[in-house]
Design a protein around this motif. Structure first.
Motif, mmCIF file in Angstrom:
data_model
loop_
_atom_site.group_PDB
_atom_site.id
_atom_site.type_symbol
_atom_site.label_atom_id
_atom_site.label_comp_id
_atom_site.label_asym_id
_atom_site.label_seq_id
_atom_site.Cartn_x
_atom_site.Cartn_y
_atom_site.Cartn_z
ATOM 1 N N ARG A 32 19.492 30.926 -7.166
ATOM 2 C CA ARG A 32 20.281 31.938 -7.880
ATOM 3 C C ARG A 32 21.724 31.922 -7.398
ATOM 4 O O ARG A 32 22.665 31.863 -8.202
ATOM 5 C CB ARG A 32 19.659 33.318 -7.657
ATOM 6 N N TRP A 33 21.916 31.967 -6.082
ATOM 7 C CA TRP A 33 23.269 32.073 -5.558
ATOM 8 C C TRP A 33 23.962 30.728 -5.464
ATOM 9 O O TRP A 33 25.191 30.664 -5.517
ATOM 10 C CB TRP A 33 23.241 32.771 -4.202
ATOM 11 N N ILE A 89 23.448 38.394 0.614
ATOM 12 C CA ILE A 89 22.988 37.275 -0.205
ATOM 13 C C ILE A 89 21.645 36.740 0.291
ATOM 14 O O ILE A 89 20.703 36.557 -0.487
ATOM 15 C CB ILE A 89 24.035 36.137 -0.198
ATOM 16 N N ASN A 93 18.481 40.024 -1.238
ATOM 17 C CA ASN A 93 17.963 39.457 -2.478
ATOM 18 C C ASN A 93 16.661 38.693 -2.259
ATOM 19 O O ASN A 93 15.738 38.761 -3.072
ATOM 20 C CB ASN A 93 19.018 38.551 -3.110
ATOM 21 N N SER A 110 23.911 38.805 -11.015
ATOM 22 C CA SER A 110 24.727 38.352 -9.885
ATOM 23 C C SER A 110 26.206 38.529 -10.183
ATOM 24 O O SER A 110 26.824 39.517 -9.768
ATOM 25 C CB SER A 110 24.415 36.881 -9.583
#
Length: 301
Positions: free
Chosen positions: A48-49, A86, A90, A238
């Motif tokens: 995701r990040w 982060i 999450n 995000s």
């Protein structure tokens, strides 16, 4: 003679900016629940990040170069920020969604004022008054009611779903991040600060991803479903929600947005019904009401 109140276009824009983040975060909880079995939770957070950071690079790189000296100066602090927000918050949320429901997870997350108060008093010597304590206790009642599923006998058994405890840990991590950010935030532009935290969080997550995929034996099931999940979590909850929230706070101040956060579990209940067929239970309503009352008490001037 009658008087009418007209909501101007900026008012509607602010309302959208306040509502969009909790709606997208509720969607993130639903998608995180759906991802169980397709993408391992720590890996899901990492991807995701990683994707979000790549998408943000063209917009942040010039600022990163311009503030390179400040980034080096505050490198240790930025790593801590990235680890708590982060990498920890999450990932723990996605871990929670493997065994708990989106409604439970978002309700526990809505109890953030309680954890902020506890962390502030314990680690930052923040003064509190009776209003803060009363509001925090009311939030605690609401969260506890959800954790025991409305059955007070469970308090003696401590028979909680593991995912609920993961979400409690996530909320605690975010509270620590919030206080550190408030007390020691480097003087960096929003985009640069976010980008630096993403890079730090992604790097910190790598050993845990290796453990999850190589040692624990979990794997990614690639397909249209997985691609759709990654596309959503990397963009909507995000980057888009983050910037919408920042603009909302700039327009509405710091107090009003707190109340809109409590819309997250309400949205999660609606989305769970529509997408997962999971109907909310009566104790969810009682818990949400108690949390909202607690926040109102604590924030009331």
């Amino acid at each position: 003679m009658s008087t009418s109140v007209t909501i101007t276009r900026p008012g509607w824009i602010t309302l959208f900016l306040l509502t969009f983040p909790p709606l997208s975060w509720a969607g993130n909880a639903i998608v995180g629940h759906i991802a169980a079995g397709a993408v391992p939770p720590i890996t899901l957070n990492f991807l995701r990040w990683l994707i979000g950071g790549i998408l943000l690079t063209p917009f942040a790189w010039a600022g990163v170069r311009a503030h390179a000296a400040a980034l080096r100066q505050h490198a240790g602090l930025i790593v801590v920020f990235g680890m708590l927000s982060i990498a920890s918050y999450n990932a723990l949320q996605y871990l929670a969604l493997t065994t708990s429901t989106p409604i439970n997870v978002t309700l526990i997350g809505a109890s953030m004022p309680l954890f902020l108060l506890a962390v502030g008093v314990t680690f930052f010597r923040e003064p509190v008054n009776g209003r803060h304590v009363a509001g925090a206790l009311m939030c605690l009642v609401g969260v506890s009611f959800v954790l025991v599923r409305g059955d007070l006998a469970r308090l003696a058994q401590l028979d909680f779903v593991p995912g609920d405890l993961f979400m409690l840990a996530a909320t605690l991590a975010w509270s620590g991040y919030t206080w550190l950010l408030r007390k020691h935030r480097p003087a960096l532009p929003l985009v640069v600060m976010l980008y630096a935290q993403i890079v730090a969080g992604v790097v910190v997550s790598i050993p845990f991803v290796v453990w999850e995929l190589a040692i624990d034996g979990q794997s990614i099931v690639w397909g249209a479903k997985t691609v759709g999940i990654l596309a959503y979590v990397a963009t909507v909850p995000s980057l888009l929600a983050y910037f919408a929230w920042d603009r909302a706070v700039a327009r509405a101040g710091a107090q009003l947005p707190v109340f809109f956060i409590t819309l997250t579990p309400a949205f999660a209940a609606v989305l769970s019904t529509l997408w997962l067929g999971e109907l909310p239970h009566w104790y969810h309503g009682v818990g949400l009401a108690a949390i909202v009352v607690g926040i109102v008490i604590a924030q009331r001037r």
